[in-house]
Write an enzyme that holds these catalytic residues in place. Structure first.
Site, PDB file in Angstrom:
ATOM      1  CB  THR A  62     -10.334 -14.284 -25.545  1.00  0.00           C
ATOM      2  OG1 THR A  62     -10.910 -14.524 -24.255  1.00  0.00           O
ATOM      3  CG2 THR A  62      -8.892 -14.719 -25.468  1.00  0.00           C
ATOM      4  CG  ASP A 102     -12.623 -15.402 -21.169  1.00  0.00           C
ATOM      5  OD1 ASP A 102     -13.260 -14.439 -20.708  1.00  0.00           O
ATOM      6  OD2 ASP A 102     -13.179 -16.391 -21.703  1.00  0.00           O
ATOM      7  CB  VAL A 105      -8.381  -3.287 -43.560  1.00  0.00           C
ATOM      8  CG1 VAL A 105      -8.703  -2.330 -44.688  1.00  0.00           C
ATOM      9  CG2 VAL A 105      -9.405  -4.421 -43.530  1.00  0.00           C
ATOM     10  N   GLY A 121     -10.302 -16.929 -30.316  1.00  0.00           N
ATOM     11  CA  GLY A 121      -9.605 -17.459 -29.151  1.00  0.00           C
ATOM     12  C   GLY A 121      -9.283 -18.931 -29.356  1.00  0.00           C
ATOM     13  NE  ARG A 152     -20.106 -18.058 -27.153  1.00  0.00           N
ATOM     14  CZ  ARG A 152     -18.971 -17.539 -26.670  1.00  0.00           C
ATOM     15  NH1 ARG A 152     -17.814 -17.989 -27.074  1.00  0.00           N
ATOM     16  NH2 ARG A 152     -19.016 -16.558 -25.789  1.00  0.00           N
ATOM     17  CG  MET A 170     -17.917 -12.605 -18.058  1.00  0.00           C
ATOM     18  SD  MET A 170     -18.178 -12.075 -19.772  1.00  0.00           S
ATOM     19  CE  MET A 170     -19.959 -12.207 -19.891  1.00  0.00           C
TER      20      MET A 170
HETATM   21  O1  F6P Z   1     -15.137 -16.220 -23.544  1.00  0.00           O
HETATM   22  C1  F6P Z   1     -15.636 -14.956 -23.324  1.00  0.00           C
HETATM   23  C2  F6P Z   1     -16.807 -14.986 -22.380  1.00  0.00           C
HETATM   24  O2  F6P Z   1     -17.213 -13.656 -22.185  1.00  0.00           O
HETATM   25  C3  F6P Z   1     -16.573 -15.697 -21.049  1.00  0.00           C
HETATM   26  O3  F6P Z   1     -15.850 -14.936 -20.139  1.00  0.00           O
HETATM   27  C4  F6P Z   1     -17.997 -15.988 -20.636  1.00  0.00           C
HETATM   28  O4  F6P Z   1     -18.066 -17.105 -19.792  1.00  0.00           O
HETATM   29  C5  F6P Z   1     -18.661 -16.296 -21.938  1.00  0.00           C
HETATM   30  O5  F6P Z   1     -17.892 -15.677 -22.950  1.00  0.00           O
HETATM   31  C6  F6P Z   1     -20.078 -15.851 -22.016  1.00  0.00           C
HETATM   32  O6  F6P Z   1     -20.579 -16.273 -23.220  1.00  0.00           O
HETATM   33  P1  F6P Z   1     -22.005 -15.858 -23.806  1.00  0.00           P
HETATM   34  O7  F6P Z   1     -21.906 -14.444 -24.263  1.00  0.00           O
HETATM   35  O8  F6P Z   1     -22.197 -16.793 -24.938  1.00  0.00           O
HETATM   36  O9  F6P Z   1     -22.969 -16.008 -22.689  1.00  0.00           O
END
Ligand code: F6P
Length: 461
Positions: A130, A132, A24, A108, A77, A212
């Site tokens: 992400t 991850d 922005v 991601g 999602r 995670m």
């Molecule tokens: O991709 C990000 C993440 O936090 C992963 O590390 C984990 O497995 C997943 O999402 C968890 O997803 P949710 O919040 O849908 O349970």
């Protein structure tokens, strides 16, 4: 370009608002209007296209706070199905009616897949995020190293496998060195490990901390800053004999052990330890659960009650070995300086990319010892293997030491540039000023969603 759209898709991270803010801010300089779409791709399926004008009079709305975690736009999602042409036609018409000339998706690998069919209808670019840290390539030719075989048991009908690589791993070749959100997630996991450690020390316990990251071990690798004794990543099945021996040696020496495991760790056959509760999200990502518990079960087979009694402990093995999941706290809260700064740069870069006429492209972060971190535009198709599939980036073998069960020397070299100056003075000061503010006791929490709701507009209004 006069008006662009922006959305946040997939699991949230602490740096999403910072990315939006960067985009922005750049759009304001260029006098481009930015419409924020509510709840990711989900918004595009809604005929009313709920959206927020993020920069009326080319000024960011006050709710857009780059230091606040989560996303003021909301996320989901939901993904665009390339085979649903009618749905895509409708989306195209809706975006045209809104006057949207280009779209920025913050997401991601799932989002990158989702935006491909849209890129055939209007210019679309991606700003990565992400926790991850799995959106990227260890080196540009990595997608060519995948091979595919038919497998009816897989949802896609195919199984993908990596072939051996001859590439010399070089940090400066990494495509998208690190994704915004990762650094803050590591801050949270490191803090958790520090806190679990002192209680494990006091009570002579063995702690298994699950972090995670799905099938990628970057989060587990980064927890090394919290000095766990053992780190297990999904990319390398643990050698149970070696693990047992190491735990035993450490326990005898220090009377406590802290083990970190990625949620996607596997056994010697490559099967996820924690996949007992298995479901798949719309992007095809497997949800994992129970890795730490499964590992604990394996340790309980090897460390009996008697073992702990011989160590002059009165507790049973079940009491001595415990598990903790860091969980969603990794994804939430205030982003630290590193995430805020580079998220904003990447967001700004996506606006420039749209203006330069890029489509189906990704703003990436590169690292070089001479230039430090810098942003670049990268063609999205270069993330795809020859069948068009985007694979989550995994920890390269060169970054992990399977015998030491910790980052290798190169793994440490990888982590250092990210974390050396990752925390700003304001991050520490913010905590000092706000944590025990008297107002917190007197006032209920005020959600950003309440404010944004008042700003939502609909197509046709
Ligand atoms: O991709 C990000 C993440 O936090 C992963 O590390 C984990 O497995 C997943 O999402 C968890 O997803 P949710 O919040 O849908 O349970």
């Amino acid at each position: 370009m006069k008006r662009i759209g922006i959305l946040t898709a997939g699991g949230d991270t602490p740096a999403l608002n910072a990315t939006i803010h960067g985009a922005v801010t750049r759009a304001n300089q260029l006098k481009i209007e930015v419409f924020g779409f509510i709840k990711g791709f989900n918004c595009l399926f809604n005929p009313r296209v709920p959206h927020v004008h993020l920069n009326p009079l080319y000024q960011a709305i006050p709710e857009l706070d780059p230091t606040k975690g989560g996303t003021l736009l909301g996320s989901s999602r939901d993904y665009v199905d390339p085979d649903k042409k009618d749905e895509l036609d409708l989306i195209e018409v809706r975006l045209k009616k809104l006057g949207i000339e280009g779209l920025i998706c913050i997401g991601g690998d799932g989002t990158l897949n989702g935006m491909q069919p849209l890129a055939e209808r209007l210019p679309v670019v991606l700003a990565p995020k992400t926790i991850d840290n799995d959106l990227g390539l260890n080196y540009p030719s990595e997608p060519d190293e995948w091979e595919r075989t038919k497998d009816p048991s897989e949802k896609s009908g195919h199984r993908y496998k990596r072939t051996a690589s001859n590439t010399v791993f070089d940090l400066e070749q990494i495509v998208n060195y690190v994704t915004p959100g990762y650094a803050t997630a590591i801050l949270v996991t490191v803090k958790s490990i520090e806190r679990v450690r002192t209680t494990a020390e006091s009570h002579r316990r063995i702690a298994i901390v699950e972090v995670m990251g799905r099938h990628s071990g970057y989060i587990a690798l980064g927890t090394a800053f919290g000095q766990p004794d053992i780190i297990l990543v999904p990319e390398r099945a643990p050698d149970l004999d070696l693990l047992t021996e190491r735990i035993g040696t450490l326990y005898e020496l220090q009377k406590n052990v802290v083990i970190v495991c990625g949620e996607g760790i596997v056994d010697e056959n490559g099967a996820e330890l924690g996949a007992q509760i298995k479901s798949t999200d719309p992007a095809g990502n497997v949800a994992l659960s129970g890795a730490a518990e499964a590992l604990r079960d394996k340790l309980l087979e090897r460390f009996s009650d008697k073992y702990f009694q011989l160590q002059r402990r009165s507790q049973t093995a079940r009491e001595a070995i415990f598990t903790r999941k860091v969980g969603h706290t990794q994804r939430g809260g205030r982003p630290i300086l590193f995430d805020r700064f580079y998220a904003a740069l990447l967001g700004a870069e996506t606006v420039d990319m749209l203006l330069e006429g890029r489509n189906n492209a990704v703003a990436i972060l590169r690292y070089s010892s001479v230039k430090g971190f810098h942003v670049e535009a990268y063609d999205a198709n270069r993330f795809r293997d020859r069948w068009g599939h985007i694979h989550a980036r995994t920890v390269h073998p060169a970054l992990y030491d399977p015998l030491g069960m910790k980052p290798s020397k190169l793994g440490c070299d990888y982590l250092l540039p990210i974390f050396t100056d990752a925390i700003g003075n304001d991050d520490a000061e913010y905590m000092r000023q706000t944590m025990f503010s008297p107002g917190n006791l007197a006032q209920p929490y005020h959600s950003i969603n309440t404010d944004i709701q008042k700003r939502i507009r609909y197509l046709g209004e």
